[in-house]
Design a protein around this motif. Structure first.
Motif, PDB file in Angstrom:
ATOM      1  N   GLY A 199     -28.651  44.812 -42.510  1.00  0.00           N
ATOM      2  CA  GLY A 199     -28.094  45.684 -43.478  1.00  0.00           C
ATOM      3  C   GLY A 199     -28.364  45.612 -44.794  1.00  0.00           C
ATOM      4  O   GLY A 199     -28.611  46.425 -45.473  1.00  0.00           O
ATOM      5  N   ILE A 200     -28.368  44.451 -45.457  1.00  0.00           N
ATOM      6  CA  ILE A 200     -28.368  43.856 -46.580  1.00  0.00           C
ATOM      7  C   ILE A 200     -29.694  42.902 -46.937  1.00  0.00           C
ATOM      8  O   ILE A 200     -29.957  42.373 -47.903  1.00  0.00           O
ATOM      9  N   GLY A 201     -30.505  42.889 -45.765  1.00  0.00           N
ATOM     10  CA  GLY A 201     -31.426  41.725 -45.799  1.00  0.00           C
ATOM     11  C   GLY A 201     -30.983  40.742 -45.060  1.00  0.00           C
ATOM     12  O   GLY A 201     -29.748  40.473 -44.546  1.00  0.00           O
ATOM     13  N   PRO A 202     -32.035  39.750 -45.190  1.00  0.00           N
ATOM     14  CA  PRO A 202     -31.757  38.418 -44.234  1.00  0.00           C
ATOM     15  C   PRO A 202     -30.829  37.402 -44.754  1.00  0.00           C
ATOM     16  O   PRO A 202     -30.430  36.459 -44.015  1.00  0.00           O
ATOM     17  N   ASP A 203     -30.490  37.698 -46.087  1.00  0.00           N
ATOM     18  CA  ASP A 203     -29.685  36.725 -46.784  1.00  0.00           C
ATOM     19  C   ASP A 203     -28.131  36.979 -47.385  1.00  0.00           C
ATOM     20  O   ASP A 203     -28.139  38.166 -47.525  1.00  0.00           O
ATOM     21  N   PRO A 204     -27.080  36.256 -47.364  1.00  0.00           N
ATOM     22  CA  PRO A 204     -25.851  36.695 -47.431  1.00  0.00           C
ATOM     23  C   PRO A 204     -26.032  37.126 -49.148  1.00  0.00           C
ATOM     24  O   PRO A 204     -26.848  36.762 -49.868  1.00  0.00           O
ATOM     25  N   ILE A 205     -24.848  37.967 -49.368  1.00  0.00           N
ATOM     26  CA  ILE A 205     -24.856  38.544 -50.821  1.00  0.00           C
ATOM     27  C   ILE A 205     -25.006  37.591 -51.941  1.00  0.00           C
ATOM     28  O   ILE A 205     -25.455  37.658 -53.109  1.00  0.00           O
ATOM     29  N   TYR A 206     -24.345  36.335 -51.667  1.00  0.00           N
ATOM     30  CA  TYR A 206     -24.481  35.332 -52.830  1.00  0.00           C
ATOM     31  C   TYR A 206     -25.618  34.575 -52.920  1.00  0.00           C
ATOM     32  O   TYR A 206     -25.911  33.961 -53.942  1.00  0.00           O
ATOM     33  N   ARG A 207     -26.804  35.202 -52.331  1.00  0.00           N
ATOM     34  CA  ARG A 207     -28.320  34.517 -52.665  1.00  0.00           C
ATOM     35  C   ARG A 207     -28.944  35.459 -53.492  1.00  0.00           C
ATOM     36  O   ARG A 207     -30.061  34.994 -53.748  1.00  0.00           O
ATOM     37  N   VAL A 208     -28.270  36.529 -53.969  1.00  0.00           N
ATOM     38  CA  VAL A 208     -29.006  37.477 -54.816  1.00  0.00           C
ATOM     39  C   VAL A 208     -28.924  36.737 -56.316  1.00  0.00           C
ATOM     40  O   VAL A 208     -28.051  36.065 -56.618  1.00  0.00           O
ATOM     41  N   GLU A 209     -30.045  36.859 -57.037  1.00  0.00           N
ATOM     42  CA  GLU A 209     -30.243  36.187 -58.234  1.00  0.00           C
ATOM     43  C   GLU A 209     -28.868  36.517 -59.451  1.00  0.00           C
ATOM     44  O   GLU A 209     -28.492  35.431 -59.774  1.00  0.00           O
ATOM     45  N   ALA A 210     -28.512  37.709 -59.257  1.00  0.00           N
ATOM     46  CA  ALA A 210     -27.292  38.002 -60.152  1.00  0.00           C
ATOM     47  C   ALA A 210     -26.116  37.004 -59.645  1.00  0.00           C
ATOM     48  O   ALA A 210     -25.303  36.568 -60.789  1.00  0.00           O
ATOM     49  N   ILE A 211     -25.804  36.565 -58.527  1.00  0.00           N
ATOM     50  CA  ILE A 211     -24.542  35.959 -58.201  1.00  0.00           C
ATOM     51  C   ILE A 211     -25.190  34.517 -58.256  1.00  0.00           C
ATOM     52  O   ILE A 211     -24.175  33.603 -58.736  1.00  0.00           O
ATOM     53  N   ARG A 212     -26.059  34.132 -57.607  1.00  0.00           N
ATOM     54  CA  ARG A 212     -26.485  32.543 -57.522  1.00  0.00           C
ATOM     55  C   ARG A 212     -26.708  32.111 -58.970  1.00  0.00           C
ATOM     56  O   ARG A 212     -26.301  30.840 -59.225  1.00  0.00           O
ATOM     57  N   GLY A 213     -27.141  32.849 -59.859  1.00  0.00           N
ATOM     58  CA  GLY A 213     -27.685  32.555 -61.071  1.00  0.00           C
ATOM     59  C   GLY A 213     -26.449  32.879 -62.046  1.00  0.00           C
ATOM     60  O   GLY A 213     -26.444  32.505 -63.256  1.00  0.00           O
ATOM     61  N   LYS A 214     -25.070  33.482 -61.542  1.00  0.00           N
ATOM     62  CA  LYS A 214     -24.248  33.909 -62.514  1.00  0.00           C
ATOM     63  C   LYS A 214     -24.626  34.420 -63.881  1.00  0.00           C
ATOM     64  O   LYS A 214     -24.355  34.186 -64.678  1.00  0.00           O
ATOM     65  N   ARG A 215     -25.511  35.598 -63.467  1.00  0.00           N
ATOM     66  CA  ARG A 215     -25.978  36.335 -64.844  1.00  0.00           C
ATOM     67  C   ARG A 215     -25.250  37.241 -65.239  1.00  0.00           C
ATOM     68  O   ARG A 215     -24.984  38.575 -64.942  1.00  0.00           O
ATOM     69  N   THR A 216     -24.278  36.927 -66.174  1.00  0.00           N
ATOM     70  CA  THR A 216     -23.472  37.870 -66.920  1.00  0.00           C
ATOM     71  C   THR A 216     -24.065  37.894 -68.393  1.00  0.00           C
ATOM     72  O   THR A 216     -24.606  36.982 -68.899  1.00  0.00           O
ATOM     73  N   PRO A 217     -23.448  39.116 -69.013  1.00  0.00           N
ATOM     74  CA  PRO A 217     -23.993  39.358 -70.628  1.00  0.00           C
ATOM     75  C   PRO A 217     -24.048  38.020 -71.497  1.00  0.00           C
ATOM     76  O   PRO A 217     -22.918  37.239 -71.434  1.00  0.00           O
ATOM     77  N   GLY A 218     -25.114  37.815 -72.254  1.00  0.00           N
ATOM     78  CA  GLY A 218     -24.959  36.574 -73.176  1.00  0.00           C
ATOM     79  C   GLY A 218     -25.144  35.358 -72.668  1.00  0.00           C
ATOM     80  O   GLY A 218     -24.976  34.306 -73.211  1.00  0.00           O
ATOM     81  N   GLY A 219     -25.292  35.187 -71.201  1.00  0.00           N
ATOM     82  CA  GLY A 219     -25.414  33.970 -70.656  1.00  0.00           C
ATOM     83  C   GLY A 219     -24.132  33.229 -70.670  1.00  0.00           C
ATOM     84  O   GLY A 219     -23.901  31.979 -70.414  1.00  0.00           O
ATOM     85  N   ALA A 220     -22.831  34.081 -70.689  1.00  0.00           N
ATOM     86  CA  ALA A 220     -21.754  33.534 -70.645  1.00  0.00           C
ATOM     87  C   ALA A 220     -20.914  32.902 -69.405  1.00  0.00           C
ATOM     88  O   ALA A 220     -20.142  32.112 -69.259  1.00  0.00           O
ATOM     89  N   ARG A 221     -21.944  33.435 -68.346  1.00  0.00           N
ATOM     90  CA  ARG A 221     -21.503  32.790 -66.950  1.00  0.00           C
ATOM     91  C   ARG A 221     -19.889  33.089 -66.641  1.00  0.00           C
ATOM     92  O   ARG A 221     -19.477  32.493 -65.848  1.00  0.00           O
ATOM     93  N   LEU A 222     -19.345  34.214 -67.084  1.00  0.00           N
ATOM     94  CA  LEU A 222     -18.088  34.720 -66.988  1.00  0.00           C
ATOM     95  C   LEU A 222     -17.828  35.392 -65.455  1.00  0.00           C
ATOM     96  O   LEU A 222     -18.778  35.963 -65.069  1.00  0.00           O
ATOM     97  N   PRO A 223     -16.894  35.224 -64.818  1.00  0.00           N
ATOM     98  CA  PRO A 223     -15.829  34.259 -64.983  1.00  0.00           C
ATOM     99  C   PRO A 223     -15.850  32.694 -64.858  1.00  0.00           C
ATOM    100  O   PRO A 223     -14.867  31.861 -64.974  1.00  0.00           O
ATOM    101  N   TRP A 224     -16.901  32.214 -64.112  1.00  0.00           N
ATOM    102  CA  TRP A 224     -16.904  30.881 -63.559  1.00  0.00           C
ATOM    103  C   TRP A 224     -16.869  29.876 -64.622  1.00  0.00           C
ATOM    104  O   TRP A 224     -16.461  28.752 -64.418  1.00  0.00           O
ATOM    105  N   SER A 225     -17.367  30.180 -65.637  1.00  0.00           N
ATOM    106  CA  SER A 225     -17.349  29.108 -66.899  1.00  0.00           C
ATOM    107  C   SER A 225     -15.613  29.112 -67.681  1.00  0.00           C
ATOM    108  O   SER A 225     -15.467  28.521 -68.548  1.00  0.00           O
ATOM    109  N   LEU A 226     -14.816  30.040 -67.117  1.00  0.00           N
ATOM    110  CA  LEU A 226     -13.279  29.943 -67.737  1.00  0.00           C
ATOM    111  C   LEU A 226     -12.764  28.543 -67.610  1.00  0.00           C
ATOM    112  O   LEU A 226     -13.216  28.156 -66.681  1.00  0.00           O
TER     113      LEU A 226
END
Ligand SMILES: Cc1ncc(COP(=O)(O)O)c(C=O)c1O
Length: 421
Positions: A331-358
């Motif tokens: 349905g979404i490809g052979p990988d779980p959603i957390y393997r997409v680059e945006a999530i595994r790399g925590k790509r949020t604006p300005g490289g802030a890695r929010l909310p993981w960096s809080l």
């Protein structure tokens, strides 16, 4: 079949992305014409969004509904108004659309992924319990493909641990389990009304709740934080976003809701034909309802236990495509959603890695996760968007196409022996 494999007699599977698979007719046109005649395209001054909310809530038997601009928006609004501490965690499914994760992250919360039951792709109270930690504040199950997760079991777990339960019912409008509709157990139920969904207005969303205060907060948050008083005076008790549903979208959503019985009945009837045709096929299993379940079949999902590896699963997908059946692996490809680059790399604006960096938040390493249930499900399940345009005879062709594709790819030990010699 043609050399390229496409059916040669012009048959094409109705799809949800054009009128072949959707019913947009006189009722939608009438509703739209009324909006244009009234001249109010924003919901302020119009009647359609208000009416849609009332009718959506009534159909689900819940007191409040708030219409918004997408399913992702509905999830963001729900989680934002729960007012959870930034950087705390929401346990969700790794078998889902990006919109689920976007809603969590935009609310300043960290997604934690539970494994799923490989037979269904649904999180369970057991898989969620295995992820509980000191930062957990909410549980967000995803009702997948038109089927319901165990909302009652998850609600008991959430209650025991003082957690909020928010349901993502984007793919399961009006599906029921033990008589309870998807989205009506948790403090919030969230729905997408995007083009392919059971009730659709192209792009849209709606959330439901039994809590009057939370409904009011949601209404304010999705309206830029504007508390719209009788006088129209501008009071902003909180910072919100503009996720308002416009009247044109609401007009279509409302007309669709009025015909939802037909939509559900057609989806279920054609799905049952495929399931019936393949019932005795030992090489393919059509995912079906539990005895206490009423599914609204957003997708047709099939599983093949014998698939030995990803390459063979991909060959099966190609063989299905050659039959004119655009199945997607997992349905979404052979990988779980957390393997997409945006999530595994925590790509949020300005490289802030929010909310993981809080401060106090955990910087989860999603690459290190191992979810055998999800991995198996995503590499042994193929899904095909289902829709109300699919007739009984289309469904018979779908079953024939699946049978042929499976036979072409299935390599039995006898087969292998012959090839080796
Ligand atoms: C399970 C699930 N959650 C959330 C979404 C997001 O909805 P939208 O695309 O309307 O933002 C979708 C959309 O496909 C979905 O399937």
């Amino acid at each position: 079949m043609s050399a390229g494999g496409e059916p040669t007699d012009g048959w094409r599977l109705p799809v949800a992305y054009d009128r072949s698979g959707r019913i947009f007719g006189e009722a939608e046109l009438t509703e739209l014409a009324e909006v244009l005649a009234a001249g109010a395209l924003t919901r302020w001054g119009g009647e359609k969004a208000d009416a849609f909310e009332r009718e959506w809530a009534a159909r689900l038997g819940v007191p409040y509904a708030v219409a918004v601009s997408s399913g992702s928006a509905a999830l963001h609004v729900a989680l934002a108004v729960l007012d959870l501490p930034p950087g705390t965690e929401v346990i969700t499914s790794p078998v889902t659309d990006m919109g689920t994760v976007i809603g969590i992250v935009c609310a300043g919360l960290v997604p934690v992924f539970a494994d799923v039951d490989p037979a269904t792709g649904l999180v369970t109270p057991e898989t969620v319990a295995a992820c509980l930690g000191p930062r957990t504040r909410a549980v967000l199950p995803v009702h997948l493909h038109g089927r319901c997760a165990d909302a009652a079991g998850l609600a008991r777990l959430a209650d025991r641990h003082g957690l909020a339960l928010v349901e993502d019912a984007s793919q399961a409008h009006f599906a029921r389990r033990a008589g309870v509709a998807a989205g009506t157990t948790g403090v919030f139920g969230c729905f997408s009304l995007q083009q392919s969904k059971v009730v659709s207005c192209g792009e849209g969303g709606v959330l439901v709740t039994a809590d009057r205060q939370l409904a009011e907060q949601a209404r304010i948050f999705q309206n830029k934080g504007w508390l719209r008083g009788e006088s129209g005076a501008q009071a902003y008790p909180l910072l919100g976003v503009n996720y308002r549903m416009g009247e044109l979208a609401a007009a279509v959503a409302r007309a669709q809701l009025h015909r939802v019985e037909t939509i559900l009945q057609r989806r279920r009837a054609s799905y049952a034909v495929v399931a019936g045709c393949l019932r005795d096929d030992p090489d393919v299993r059509v995912l079906g309802e539990r005895p206490d379940e009423y599914a609204s079949w957003w997708c047709l999902a099939i599983q093949c236990d014998w698939l030995p590896d990803l390459a063979t699963a991909r060959r099966l997908m190609s063989a299905l495509h050659a039959e004119g059946l655009p199945f997607a692996l997992g349905g979404i490809g052979p990988d779980p959603i957390y393997r997409v680059e945006a999530i595994r790399g925590k790509r949020t604006p300005g490289g802030a890695r929010l909310p993981w960096s809080l401060p106090g938040a955990a910087d989860h390493d999603y690459d290190a996760l191992h979810h055998p249930g999800a991995q198996w499900f995503l590499t042994h399940t193929l899904t095909l968007n289902w829709n109300e345009g699919i007739t009984v005879s289309d469904a018979e062709r779908v079953a024939d196409g699946i049978r042929r594709a499976v036979a072409a790819v299935r390599v039995t030990p006898e087969h292998q022996e012959r090839h080796v010699r």
